[in-house]
Design a protein around this motif. Structure first.
Motif, PDB file in Angstrom:
ATOM      1  N   GLY A   1      38.153  49.757  31.420  1.00  0.00           N
ATOM      2  CA  GLY A   1      38.327  48.530  31.413  1.00  0.00           C
ATOM      3  C   GLY A   1      38.772  48.279  33.470  1.00  0.00           C
ATOM      4  O   GLY A   1      38.244  48.879  33.823  1.00  0.00           O
ATOM      5  N   GLY A   2      40.813  47.859  33.889  1.00  0.00           N
ATOM      6  CA  GLY A   2      40.553  47.857  34.253  1.00  0.00           C
ATOM      7  C   GLY A   2      40.493  46.710  35.827  1.00  0.00           C
ATOM      8  O   GLY A   2      40.488  45.357  34.934  1.00  0.00           O
ATOM      9  N   GLU A   3      40.962  46.468  36.396  1.00  0.00           N
ATOM     10  CA  GLU A   3      41.212  44.961  36.964  1.00  0.00           C
ATOM     11  C   GLU A   3      39.516  44.183  37.650  1.00  0.00           C
ATOM     12  O   GLU A   3      38.952  44.597  38.159  1.00  0.00           O
ATOM     13  CB  GLU A   3      41.973  45.058  38.978  1.00  0.00           C
ATOM     14  N   SER A   4      40.063  43.241  36.792  1.00  0.00           N
ATOM     15  CA  SER A   4      39.040  42.574  37.513  1.00  0.00           C
ATOM     16  C   SER A   4      38.927  40.640  37.445  1.00  0.00           C
ATOM     17  O   SER A   4      40.023  40.509  37.534  1.00  0.00           O
ATOM     18  CB  SER A   4      37.442  42.255  35.979  1.00  0.00           C
ATOM     19  N   SER A   5      38.648  39.851  38.772  1.00  0.00           N
ATOM     20  CA  SER A   5      38.810  38.621  39.176  1.00  0.00           C
ATOM     21  C   SER A   5      37.661  38.079  38.918  1.00  0.00           C
ATOM     22  O   SER A   5      36.818  38.351  39.378  1.00  0.00           O
ATOM     23  CB  SER A   5      39.023  38.749  40.298  1.00  0.00           C
ATOM     24  N   ALA A   6      38.080  36.757  38.638  1.00  0.00           N
ATOM     25  CA  ALA A   6      36.508  36.384  38.515  1.00  0.00           C
ATOM     26  C   ALA A   6      36.698  34.394  38.638  1.00  0.00           C
ATOM     27  O   ALA A   6      38.022  33.673  38.282  1.00  0.00           O
ATOM     28  CB  ALA A   6      35.717  36.214  37.310  1.00  0.00           C
ATOM     29  N   GLN A   7      36.066  33.744  39.220  1.00  0.00           N
ATOM     30  CA  GLN A   7      36.421  32.576  39.304  1.00  0.00           C
ATOM     31  C   GLN A   7      35.158  31.477  38.859  1.00  0.00           C
ATOM     32  O   GLN A   7      33.417  31.741  39.321  1.00  0.00           O
ATOM     33  CB  GLN A   7      35.748  31.790  41.115  1.00  0.00           C
ATOM     34  N   VAL A   8      35.003  30.678  37.890  1.00  0.00           N
ATOM     35  CA  VAL A   8      34.226  30.224  37.657  1.00  0.00           C
ATOM     36  C   VAL A   8      33.831  28.419  37.846  1.00  0.00           C
ATOM     37  O   VAL A   8      35.166  28.029  38.248  1.00  0.00           O
ATOM     38  CB  VAL A   8      33.632  29.624  36.079  1.00  0.00           C
ATOM     39  N   ASN A   9      33.111  28.519  38.494  1.00  0.00           N
ATOM     40  CA  ASN A   9      33.095  26.779  39.575  1.00  0.00           C
ATOM     41  C   ASN A   9      32.082  25.208  38.466  1.00  0.00           C
ATOM     42  O   ASN A   9      30.919  26.656  38.486  1.00  0.00           O
ATOM     43  CB  ASN A   9      32.880  26.629  40.955  1.00  0.00           C
ATOM     44  N   ILE A  10      32.029  24.507  38.821  1.00  0.00           N
ATOM     45  CA  ILE A  10      31.351  23.804  38.020  1.00  0.00           C
ATOM     46  C   ILE A  10      30.572  22.922  39.495  1.00  0.00           C
ATOM     47  O   ILE A  10      31.976  22.731  39.958  1.00  0.00           O
ATOM     48  CB  ILE A  10      31.992  22.879  36.717  1.00  0.00           C
ATOM     49  N   THR A  11      29.374  22.546  39.461  1.00  0.00           N
ATOM     50  CA  THR A  11      28.840  22.503  40.703  1.00  0.00           C
ATOM     51  C   THR A  11      29.382  20.781  40.551  1.00  0.00           C
ATOM     52  O   THR A  11      29.205  20.357  39.369  1.00  0.00           O
ATOM     53  CB  THR A  11      27.352  22.384  41.389  1.00  0.00           C
ATOM     54  N   GLU A  12      28.976  19.606  42.216  1.00  0.00           N
ATOM     55  CA  GLU A  12      28.925  18.485  41.741  1.00  0.00           C
ATOM     56  C   GLU A  12      27.740  18.084  40.737  1.00  0.00           C
ATOM     57  O   GLU A  12      27.662  16.950  40.390  1.00  0.00           O
ATOM     58  CB  GLU A  12      29.074  18.405  43.304  1.00  0.00           C
ATOM     59  N   ASP A  13      26.973  18.748  40.598  1.00  0.00           N
ATOM     60  CA  ASP A  13      25.803  18.238  39.871  1.00  0.00           C
ATOM     61  C   ASP A  13      25.633  18.680  38.137  1.00  0.00           C
ATOM     62  O   ASP A  13      24.927  18.947  37.618  1.00  0.00           O
ATOM     63  CB  ASP A  13      24.691  18.612  40.605  1.00  0.00           C
ATOM     64  N   GLY A  14      26.445  19.794  38.159  1.00  0.00           N
ATOM     65  CA  GLY A  14      27.166  20.029  36.672  1.00  0.00           C
ATOM     66  C   GLY A  14      26.448  21.024  35.993  1.00  0.00           C
ATOM     67  O   GLY A  14      25.950  21.367  35.296  1.00  0.00           O
ATOM     68  N   ASN A  15      26.266  22.123  37.427  1.00  0.00           N
ATOM     69  CA  ASN A  15      25.776  23.554  36.559  1.00  0.00           C
ATOM     70  C   ASN A  15      27.377  24.627  37.181  1.00  0.00           C
ATOM     71  O   ASN A  15      27.932  24.220  37.774  1.00  0.00           O
ATOM     72  CB  ASN A  15      24.054  23.551  37.965  1.00  0.00           C
ATOM     73  N   VAL A  16      26.590  25.529  37.713  1.00  0.00           N
ATOM     74  CA  VAL A  16      28.016  26.716  37.340  1.00  0.00           C
ATOM     75  C   VAL A  16      27.435  27.611  38.394  1.00  0.00           C
ATOM     76  O   VAL A  16      26.310  28.308  38.647  1.00  0.00           O
ATOM     77  CB  VAL A  16      27.108  27.352  36.133  1.00  0.00           C
ATOM     78  N   VAL A  17      28.829  27.670  38.957  1.00  0.00           N
ATOM     79  CA  VAL A  17      28.825  29.123  40.484  1.00  0.00           C
ATOM     80  C   VAL A  17      29.920  30.265  39.438  1.00  0.00           C
ATOM     81  O   VAL A  17      31.227  30.081  39.708  1.00  0.00           O
ATOM     82  CB  VAL A  17      28.419  29.161  41.990  1.00  0.00           C
ATOM     83  N   VAL A  18      29.701  31.292  39.009  1.00  0.00           N
ATOM     84  CA  VAL A  18      30.244  32.465  38.490  1.00  0.00           C
ATOM     85  C   VAL A  18      30.524  33.399  39.636  1.00  0.00           C
ATOM     86  O   VAL A  18      29.365  33.599  39.958  1.00  0.00           O
ATOM     87  CB  VAL A  18      29.860  33.022  37.151  1.00  0.00           C
ATOM     88  N   THR A  19      31.779  33.530  40.424  1.00  0.00           N
ATOM     89  CA  THR A  19      32.109  34.440  41.671  1.00  0.00           C
ATOM     90  C   THR A  19      32.593  35.918  40.810  1.00  0.00           C
ATOM     91  O   THR A  19      33.619  35.577  40.581  1.00  0.00           O
ATOM     92  CB  THR A  19      32.894  33.792  42.836  1.00  0.00           C
ATOM     93  N   THR A  20      31.970  36.660  40.760  1.00  0.00           N
ATOM     94  CA  THR A  20      32.835  38.193  40.424  1.00  0.00           C
ATOM     95  C   THR A  20      33.765  39.156  41.479  1.00  0.00           C
ATOM     96  O   THR A  20      31.973  38.994  43.242  1.00  0.00           O
ATOM     97  CB  THR A  20      32.409  38.839  38.978  1.00  0.00           C
ATOM     98  N   GLY A  21      33.355  40.521  41.392  1.00  0.00           N
ATOM     99  CA  GLY A  21      34.256  41.139  42.106  1.00  0.00           C
ATOM    100  C   GLY A  21      33.082  42.215  42.720  1.00  0.00           C
ATOM    101  O   GLY A  21      33.643  43.507  43.236  1.00  0.00           O
ATOM    102  N   HIS A  22      32.347  43.055  41.823  1.00  0.00           N
ATOM    103  CA  HIS A  22      31.790  44.402  41.370  1.00  0.00           C
ATOM    104  C   HIS A  22      30.775  43.928  41.797  1.00  0.00           C
ATOM    105  O   HIS A  22      29.565  42.971  41.566  1.00  0.00           O
ATOM    106  CB  HIS A  22      31.938  44.398  39.887  1.00  0.00           C
TER     107      HIS A  22
END
Ligand code: FAD
Lengths: 757, 290
Positions: A456-477
């Motif tokens: 397991g271990g350390e993970s970070s993620a940021q999930v953002n909804i774009t202005e047009d209603g879609n999704v961008v997920v940023t992960t660190g691996h």
């Protein structure tokens, strides 16, 4: 744990996000990056397996026109040995600082002793030749037996074992019960010794980086690795630049298999860039990769198994000696810890010895150490089953670890899927099929099982909804096994939208939170946890926004099919608000929608696999070919089955190479004699049959989607499965890898076999 | 840094002139699948490269007046495969040439390059030796002919004189009942280098071998013509005894080394195994045609 079974995207073979770029050549690998003013770095490497470095004179190289900077070990931050370990993950910086650049001694041919940056690659190479190194050449040893001889040259004089200077730099043991008592109960005891050769991970993309150090010290690294945070931290340690000043940008990666969990070039290029004031690019040649980066260990293992007549294993003892190469750190944990784990053995002793010798430092390779140990154990089990006249799979079933079994390395197993893998192998069409006629060639079938810890271990993620209603997920691996596709499936499932509306990217060290490196089969397990929690927060926000618009309680809003709905008719009559509509209204309703989660994830369950292999041996030429192969594995939950199968097939392909042809061959002078893909024989496509996969899904109860790591287990059983199949074909057993044609012929012509006990 | 000049003359005379003038710094470039690899790895640093692919005679495949074939030294494997009749008459030579590398390599690699590279493991060479090919070479002192087996001098070396260019291979006309075959042992299935290679050319009449030639590769410093193996086959019906004798002759002819690609014992054994298998294929082809 409610496992949703009618998933729309989880379990689908969605189109992989990196596929188009990779097949059209658009993907940016580390060596594809350039910068204005960029110059080239090259490494001068030791020609000797073992030599004291008396002095290095770089003055002639520095005077060569076009040369912009030269660095030696003096420029690298020293981690003095006597001050004790400075660990970064599994790497001790004391060894890392000496591995990236030899300090007092060169410990293998290919060990860096200096690096040059110049305006062209050719000038940098020329300059390397002008560096004068005064070596005191020392005796050396490469093979384990040689390194353990009483008069063996000692690589690290400070190291003592049993009170004497030694090349044994580490030992670990796992113990359960009392083996002496256990063996007394046995009706049959078989003990065998096995050797394996060092093998390379064989990633197609050589190590490469481009590094810019601005006059204010701000450093940017573009490189191919299994962990941009690992690159940043190691570079910071070895150059003294604070981590906050280093932006490590992960390039698309052309294979790693564990081999890119450490750095070679980045600290050197950073120092060259800092000294020269110019961006510095370094790209290893294949030869450098083969000579100086980590293959896994060669090994020598002795395994003794005792069983009763009715087929119960009562005692087992394994001793695993693994080559660490120049510095401590061979994967004895995997060899000693995994090899017996599929079995419930009351009396067990499993010991690992870490042995230094004059070859390149090992790096992780897919379930590090476990395939080496499993090879020995699973071959002995095959012999025991044969002696007991039992079907090898029945023998394994009889001794299988289950829920409640205490593993020698510590844990008491929760619900695990090992038994199911054996049962699935037994009832597979493959196991039921006759071997068929080899038309003059001999055919045989073998089976073997394997285990890997997973992590397991350390993970970070940021999930953002774009202005047009879609999704961008940023992960660190860095994605080396399909994590982007898997995350897109999960995120789309949770949000109830088409997976194509979710774009998953890998962030750099300064734009996403710390995430541990891609290794241990941890990435989808860990990152889907933080992505799930982030997405759940977003869904909560979306419900609150809809509630605000409808002027009802957020609890009265449910999220379904990509839109907010009133939870029940009582809540009121409202038209659903879609993700697009809520995104559009976001500025007025409280601002941008997004969430990030950072966790040290827990609850990774180990993975088990059982393999069935058919071979055909051309006895006159000694060529063994795998003609049919089935890999069964408990995969927890196959989020993207195509990728899971790809992992299984890839692991098997590597194991077949390890079993049949791959090996490091050394010259009399101690140098690698086959540092290229012509003579280091990884299998090509036509060497392999289509590898069949059976995915057993026993969900991990501690994971929101039931995920277990899947990337490493599939390499663990392979060499034993192939070896057992060759035995079945020939009636003769191999105790050494690879089982290459000259060795098969030699074995067939040899009059005697290893004496039975 | 050293400069590299690239020349691509249209005539053989120009090529010979330029090649001879540049002396030891020059290299001939056919497909480049050996030369460029050697340059990239730093083994070779030529000052002048003379590309011969623009010279018509070096890229032509012709049927000679007596029914034989003349193949330009720089003809690529793919071009040879696409020729209408060559592969029917010399299936063994063609399969040997086509074994070199991959599709991509086949688009470039030539039998001339394979021979002049001087590797004892070159795949087309044992087949050419078995075929009894004669090569034409041209140098500053004019043209001459050599037996193909006389071209290699040792690993990486040939008996071509300074300034000489290999022009073509001439393969003799085939009597009825003739065919050939080539087999190599490699640990993998492709993209590998021969540990042993064996070419056999046979002429058969009523089930009896009337003529035979055997070429062996990768078992000695140069590709070998194994006359004793041919003698054992001639006059026989390829019975087990004759095949065993020919196989022993192949094993006896071997002067291999132990290296990363195979052991001495292994190569000696495999030479015999391949002789038997290759002869069987050649015989089957030879009799099929009748
Ligand atoms: C990926 C790969 C796979 C390969 N696989 C095989 C294989 O399976 N079997 C095998 O045998 N080889 C193999 N090779 C090696 C190579 O492809 C062959 O030897 C090929 O036949 C060389 O032909 P070429 O036309 O490319 O020669 P070049 O590279 O152009 O020339 C080779 C050498 O011969 C000289 N030369 C060429 N033509 C002439 C001429 N007309 N007169 C005088 N000198 C000349 C050149 O100067 C050079 O020294 C492989 C190479 C690669 C890169």
């Amino acid at each position: 744990m409610n496992l949703v079974t009618n998933n729309k995207w989880i379990g689908q073979r969605t189109i992989r996000p990196d596929g188009m770029d990779k097949v059209t050549g658009r993907a940016q690998f580390a060596a594809d990056t350039t910068m204005p003013g960029m110059i080239w770095g090259k490494v001068l490497r030791s020609p000797h397996p073992h030599a004291r470095i008396r002095s290095i004179d770089t003055s002639k190289a520095e005077k060569l026109p076009g040369v912009k900077a030269v660095v030696t070990s003096k420029d690298i931050v020293d981690f003095p040995i006597e001050k004790g370990a400075v660990m970064l993950g599994i790497q001790d910086m004391r060894w890392m600082c000496r591995n990236v650049m030899a300090r007092d001694k060169a410990l293998f041919p290919g060990h860096p002793v200096a690096a040059v940056a110049a305006t062209t690659e050719a000038i940098a190479e020329e300059a390397c030749k002008l560096i004068e190194v005064d070596y005191e050449v020392l005796p050396w040893s490469i093979e384990i037996d040689d390194a353990l001889k009483p008069d063996a040259p000692i690589l690290h004089e400070f190291n003592k074992f049993d009170g004497k200077p030694s090349n044994i730099v580490g030992r670990l043991e796992h113990k359960k019960g009392d083996i002496e008592q256990g063996f007394k109960q046995a009706d049959i005891v078989i003990e065998r010794t096995f050797t394996t050769r060092p093998v390379h991970q064989g990633y197609i993309e050589p190590h490469a980086c481009l590094i810019s150090v601005a006059p204010d010290g701000k450093t940017t690294i573009w490189s191919s690795s299994q962990g941009q945070f690992m690159v940043r931290a190691m570079t910071a340690y070895l150059t003294g630049i604070p981590q906050s000043d280093i932006r490590a940008i992960p390039a698309e990666i052309g294979g790693g298999f564990g081999g890119k969990t450490i750095v070679y070039l980045e600290p050197l290029a950073t120092l060259l860039a800092k000294k020269s004031g110019r961006p510095v690019k370094m790209v290893m040649t294949r030869e450098e990769v083969m000579r100086a980066t980590g293959p896994t260990s060669g090994s020598k293992s002795t395994v003794k198994v005792g069983a009763t007549k009715d087929g119960r294993i009562v005692a087992a003892h394994g001793t695993f000696y693994l080559q660490a190469g120049a510095f401590p750190g061979s994967p004895i944990r995997g060899a000693a810890g995994c090899s017996f784990t599929p079995y419930d053995i009351p009396n067990l002793l499993s010991e690992g010895y870490d042995v230094c010798s004059n070859r390149s430092k090992v790096a992780a390779y897919r379930a590090p150490g476990a395939p080496i140990g499993a090879y020995a154990v699973e071959c002995v089990l095959d012999e025991v089953a044969e002696a007991l006249k039992m079907d090898p799979l029945d023998f394994r079933l009889k001794n299988a670890a289950r829920e409640g079994t205490k593993a020698a390395h510590g844990p008491v197993f929760p619900r695990i899927g090992y038994v199911e893998t054996v049962e699935a192998a037994k009832s597979s069409p493959h196991y039921a099929a006759p071997l068929g006629d080899g038309n003059g060639k001999l055919r045989g079938r073998g089976t073997a099982s394997g285990f890997w810890f997973n992590a397991g271990g350390e993970s970070s993620a940021q999930v953002n909804i774009t202005e047009d209603g879609n999704v961008v997920v940023t992960t660190g691996h860095p994605d080396i096994g399909g994590s982007r596709a898997g995350i897109a499936n999960i995120c789309a499932e949770l949000l109830g939208i088409d997976y194509r509306r979710v774009s998953v990217i890998i962030g750099d060290t300064q734009t996403v939170g710390f995430s541990n490196l891609t290794g241990g089969s941890r990435v989808l397990f860990a990152s889907s946890m933080v992505v799930t929690q982030s997405t759940e927060k977003i869904i909560q926000t979306l419900r609150e926004r809809a509630a605000k618009i409808w002027e009802i309680d957020p609890e009265a809003v449910k999220w379904e099919n990509g839109a907010a709905h009133p939870a029940s008719p009582n809540a009121g009559q409202f038209e659903p608000l879609t993700l697009e509509e809520l995104a559009e209204k976001a500025p007025a309703m409280g601002g941008p929608i997004g969430a990030g989660v950072q966790l040290n994830t827990q609850g990774a369950d180990g993975g088990f696999g059982t393999h069935v292999c058919d071979v055909e041996v051309d006895v006159d030429l000694g060529i063994a070919r795998v003609i049919r192969y089935t890999a069964v594995q408990d995969v927890g939950r196959a989020i993207h089955p195509g990728y899971v199968e790809g992992q299984l097939q890839g692991g098997v392909a590597q194991g077949i190479g390890w079993a049949l042809n791959e090996e490091y061959i050394y010259t009399k002078e101690g140098k690698v004699d086959n540092p290229g893909f012509l003579d280091y024989r990884m299998p090509v496509c036509s060497d392999l049959p289509m590898i069949d996969c059976i995915m057993v899904e026993i969900p991990n109860p501690k994971h929101p989607q039931g995920v277990k790591g899947v990337g490493e287990v599939p390499l663990v059983p392979v060499m034993a499965a192939v070896a057992n199949a060759i035995y079945d074909a020939l009636g003769k057993r191999f105790y050494a890898l690879p089982m290459s044609p000259p060795k098969v012929v030699e074995m067939l012509e040899a009059p005697t076999r290893q004496a039975a006990e | 840094m050293t400069e590299l000049r690239y020349l691509a003359p249209d005539t053989l005379d120009e090529a010979v002139g330029a090649f001879a003038k540049a002396g030891s710094a020059a290299r001939i470039l056919a497909g480049g699948t050996d030369l460029l690899v050697q340059m990239r790895s730093g083994v070779l640093k030529p000052g002048v490269i003379v590309d011969i692919k623009r010279i018509p005679e070096l890229t032509a495949i012709e049927q000679t007046a007596d029914g034989g074939f003349r193949i330009g030294a720089a003809v690529s494997g793919m071009a040879l495969a696409e020729h209408e009749t060559f592969g029917k008459v010399w299936p063994g030579v063609l399969e040997a040439v086509n074994l070199i590398g991959s599709k991509q390599v086949q688009g470039r690699a030539s039998a001339g390059g394979n021979l002049c590279n001087g590797s004892p493991a070159g795949d087309s060479v044992p087949a050419m030796v078995a075929a009894g090919a004669i090569v034409t070479v041209q140098g500053p002192n004019g043209r001459r002919e050599m037996k193909v087996e006389d071209v290699p001098a040792g690993p990486g070396r040939t008996n071509l004189k300074p300034g000489e260019i290999l022009v073509s291979f001439t393969l003799p006309p085939r009597p009825p009942g003739s065919s050939d075959a080539y087999l190599r042992m490699i640990p993998r299935t492709e993209m590998d280098i021969a540990v042993v290679g064996c070419g056999v050319s046979l002429t058969m009449k009523d089930g009896t071998v009337t003529a035979a030639r055997v070429g062996l590769g990768a078992v000695a410093p140069t590709v070998l013509l194994v006359e004793d193996a041919a003698k054992a086959l001639i006059g026989s019906k390829l019975d087990d005894a004759a095949l065993a004798k020919a196989a022993s002759a192949c094993s006896a002819a071997c002067r291999p080394i132990d290296d990363k690609r195979g052991t001495i014992a292994y190569r000696i054994k495999v030479a015999g195994v391949l002789l038997k298998r290759t002869a069987a294929i050649a015989a089957q082809r030879a009799t099929q045609k009748n």
